[in-house]
Write a protein that holds these residues in place. Sequence first.
Motif, PDB file in Angstrom:
ATOM      1  N   GLY A  76     -93.053  26.616 -19.639  1.00  0.00           N
ATOM      2  CA  GLY A  76     -91.904  26.688 -18.749  1.00  0.00           C
ATOM      3  C   GLY A  76     -91.087  27.914 -19.099  1.00  0.00           C
ATOM      4  O   GLY A  76     -90.993  28.300 -20.267  1.00  0.00           O
ATOM      5  N   ARG A  77     -90.498  28.540 -18.080  1.00  0.00           N
ATOM      6  CA  ARG A  77     -89.691  29.732 -18.307  1.00  0.00           C
ATOM      7  C   ARG A  77     -88.537  29.717 -17.322  1.00  0.00           C
ATOM      8  O   ARG A  77     -88.723  29.488 -16.130  1.00  0.00           O
ATOM      9  N   LEU A  78     -87.331  29.953 -17.841  1.00  0.00           N
ATOM     10  CA  LEU A  78     -86.165  30.069 -16.980  1.00  0.00           C
ATOM     11  C   LEU A  78     -86.112  31.469 -16.398  1.00  0.00           C
ATOM     12  O   LEU A  78     -86.336  32.455 -17.108  1.00  0.00           O
ATOM     13  N   ILE A  79     -85.816  31.546 -15.119  1.00  0.00           N
ATOM     14  CA  ILE A  79     -85.732  32.830 -14.431  1.00  0.00           C
ATOM     15  C   ILE A  79     -84.336  32.948 -13.845  1.00  0.00           C
ATOM     16  O   ILE A  79     -83.838  32.020 -13.207  1.00  0.00           O
ATOM     17  N   ASP A  80     -83.730  34.084 -14.081  1.00  0.00           N
ATOM     18  CA  ASP A  80     -82.417  34.381 -13.525  1.00  0.00           C
ATOM     19  C   ASP A  80     -82.626  35.543 -12.561  1.00  0.00           C
ATOM     20  O   ASP A  80     -83.213  36.557 -12.927  1.00  0.00           O
ATOM     21  N   ASP A  81     -82.156  35.405 -11.331  1.00  0.00           N
ATOM     22  CA  ASP A  81     -82.357  36.457 -10.336  1.00  0.00           C
ATOM     23  C   ASP A  81     -81.739  37.779 -10.763  1.00  0.00           C
ATOM     24  O   ASP A  81     -82.129  38.835 -10.293  1.00  0.00           O
ATOM     25  N   ARG A  82     -80.765  37.730 -11.662  1.00  0.00           N
ATOM     26  CA  ARG A  82     -80.091  38.949 -12.123  1.00  0.00           C
ATOM     27  C   ARG A  82     -80.689  39.515 -13.410  1.00  0.00           C
ATOM     28  O   ARG A  82     -80.166  40.441 -13.983  1.00  0.00           O
ATOM     29  N   GLU A  83     -81.772  38.933 -13.893  1.00  0.00           N
ATOM     30  CA  GLU A  83     -82.312  39.360 -15.190  1.00  0.00           C
ATOM     31  C   GLU A  83     -83.014  40.709 -15.101  1.00  0.00           C
ATOM     32  O   GLU A  83     -83.648  41.037 -14.110  1.00  0.00           O
ATOM     33  N   LEU A  84     -82.844  41.468 -16.159  1.00  0.00           N
ATOM     34  CA  LEU A  84     -83.528  42.749 -16.265  1.00  0.00           C
ATOM     35  C   LEU A  84     -84.842  42.602 -17.016  1.00  0.00           C
ATOM     36  O   LEU A  84     -85.796  43.322 -16.772  1.00  0.00           O
ATOM     37  N   GLN A 123     -80.101  23.001 -23.296  1.00  0.00           N
ATOM     38  CA  GLN A 123     -79.462  24.001 -24.153  1.00  0.00           C
ATOM     39  C   GLN A 123     -80.440  24.570 -25.179  1.00  0.00           C
ATOM     40  O   GLN A 123     -80.182  25.604 -25.765  1.00  0.00           O
ATOM     41  N   PHE A 124     -81.583  23.929 -25.374  1.00  0.00           N
ATOM     42  CA  PHE A 124     -82.582  24.426 -26.319  1.00  0.00           C
ATOM     43  C   PHE A 124     -83.540  25.431 -25.694  1.00  0.00           C
ATOM     44  O   PHE A 124     -84.414  25.949 -26.376  1.00  0.00           O
ATOM     45  N   LEU A 125     -83.396  25.697 -24.400  1.00  0.00           N
ATOM     46  CA  LEU A 125     -84.297  26.632 -23.721  1.00  0.00           C
ATOM     47  C   LEU A 125     -83.771  28.053 -23.821  1.00  0.00           C
ATOM     48  O   LEU A 125     -82.584  28.293 -23.603  1.00  0.00           O
ATOM     49  N   PRO A 126     -84.637  29.019 -24.130  1.00  0.00           N
ATOM     50  CA  PRO A 126     -84.177  30.411 -24.220  1.00  0.00           C
ATOM     51  C   PRO A 126     -83.783  30.935 -22.850  1.00  0.00           C
ATOM     52  O   PRO A 126     -84.447  30.670 -21.853  1.00  0.00           O
ATOM     53  N   GLY A 127     -82.662  31.639 -22.802  1.00  0.00           N
ATOM     54  CA  GLY A 127     -82.210  32.262 -21.569  1.00  0.00           C
ATOM     55  C   GLY A 127     -81.413  31.362 -20.653  1.00  0.00           C
ATOM     56  O   GLY A 127     -81.162  31.723 -19.507  1.00  0.00           O
ATOM     57  N   LEU A 128     -80.969  30.205 -21.156  1.00  0.00           N
ATOM     58  CA  LEU A 128     -80.183  29.296 -20.316  1.00  0.00           C
ATOM     59  C   LEU A 128     -78.849  29.933 -19.967  1.00  0.00           C
ATOM     60  O   LEU A 128     -78.135  30.425 -20.835  1.00  0.00           O
ATOM     61  N   ARG A 129     -78.523  29.946 -18.705  1.00  0.00           N
ATOM     62  CA  ARG A 129     -77.222  30.410 -18.247  1.00  0.00           C
ATOM     63  C   ARG A 129     -76.395  29.169 -17.942  1.00  0.00           C
ATOM     64  O   ARG A 129     -76.804  28.317 -17.160  1.00  0.00           O
ATOM     65  N   MET A 130     -75.247  29.064 -18.596  1.00  0.00           N
ATOM     66  CA  MET A 130     -74.412  27.884 -18.424  1.00  0.00           C
ATOM     67  C   MET A 130     -73.165  28.226 -17.623  1.00  0.00           C
ATOM     68  O   MET A 130     -72.342  29.021 -18.080  1.00  0.00           O
ATOM     69  N   PRO A 131     -72.999  27.628 -16.443  1.00  0.00           N
ATOM     70  CA  PRO A 131     -71.755  27.804 -15.698  1.00  0.00           C
ATOM     71  C   PRO A 131     -70.585  27.206 -16.475  1.00  0.00           C
ATOM     72  O   PRO A 131     -70.771  26.363 -17.365  1.00  0.00           O
ATOM     73  N   ALA A 132     -69.371  27.604 -16.133  1.00  0.00           N
ATOM     74  CA  ALA A 132     -68.166  27.168 -16.853  1.00  0.00           C
ATOM     75  C   ALA A 132     -68.036  25.655 -16.898  1.00  0.00           C
ATOM     76  O   ALA A 132     -67.666  25.089 -17.923  1.00  0.00           O
ATOM     77  N   ASP A 133     -68.372  24.955 -15.810  1.00  0.00           N
ATOM     78  CA  ASP A 133     -68.230  23.499 -15.815  1.00  0.00           C
ATOM     79  C   ASP A 133     -69.214  22.815 -16.747  1.00  0.00           C
ATOM     80  O   ASP A 133     -68.967  21.715 -17.228  1.00  0.00           O
ATOM     81  N   MET A 134     -70.336  23.460 -17.049  1.00  0.00           N
ATOM     82  CA  MET A 134     -71.306  22.891 -17.980  1.00  0.00           C
ATOM     83  C   MET A 134     -70.911  23.146 -19.429  1.00  0.00           C
ATOM     84  O   MET A 134     -71.277  22.400 -20.308  1.00  0.00           O
ATOM     85  N   ARG A 135     -70.173  24.221 -19.691  1.00  0.00           N
ATOM     86  CA  ARG A 135     -69.801  24.559 -21.068  1.00  0.00           C
ATOM     87  C   ARG A 135     -68.897  23.513 -21.685  1.00  0.00           C
ATOM     88  O   ARG A 135     -68.858  23.343 -22.889  1.00  0.00           O
TER      89      ARG A 135
END
Length: 151
Positions: A76-84, A123-135
């Motif tokens: 499994g891999r997290l993908i962020d549309d803004r990732e370089l 939270q254990f996945l590399p590259g997780l982006r957490m929105p403010a409400d999740m933090r």
Amino acid sequence: MLTKRLLPLLVAIFAVAGGTAQAQTAMTPQAADSVRVTSGTYYHVTAQEALDIEQQYRLSNGQRLEVRQQDTHFFGRLIDDRELHAKPSVEIYPTGPGQFVSKKGSTFVFSNTGERVVIDDAQFLPGLRMPADMRSASTMDGSARIRLVSR
């Protein structure tokens, strides 16, 4: 006569050596950042199950989860549309029908023949982006536990 003196000495040496080895084993710390997947919990994924879950899922935090199979292994891999740069993949291990776990303890539950996924302890996945409400999400002991759900 030499045997009478030597035998108790050898017994004492082996007792001390054995006790030291046990103490060293007991003092060895266990890795707190991994989950051990034993062979007794392995589940064989059928070809149809693999086809159902091998895809991309849009997650509640805006990222996508890409699930792929390579030989008999799943990743499994997290993908962020803004990732370089691409985030690293994490191997996930089948534990039951539609259920997987990563080495660090994130659990993946696929349902409706792969149409939906719920990830607990994301939270254990590399590259997780957490929105403010999740933090602000936390458990009784103060540690964050993140749940992501596909849309």
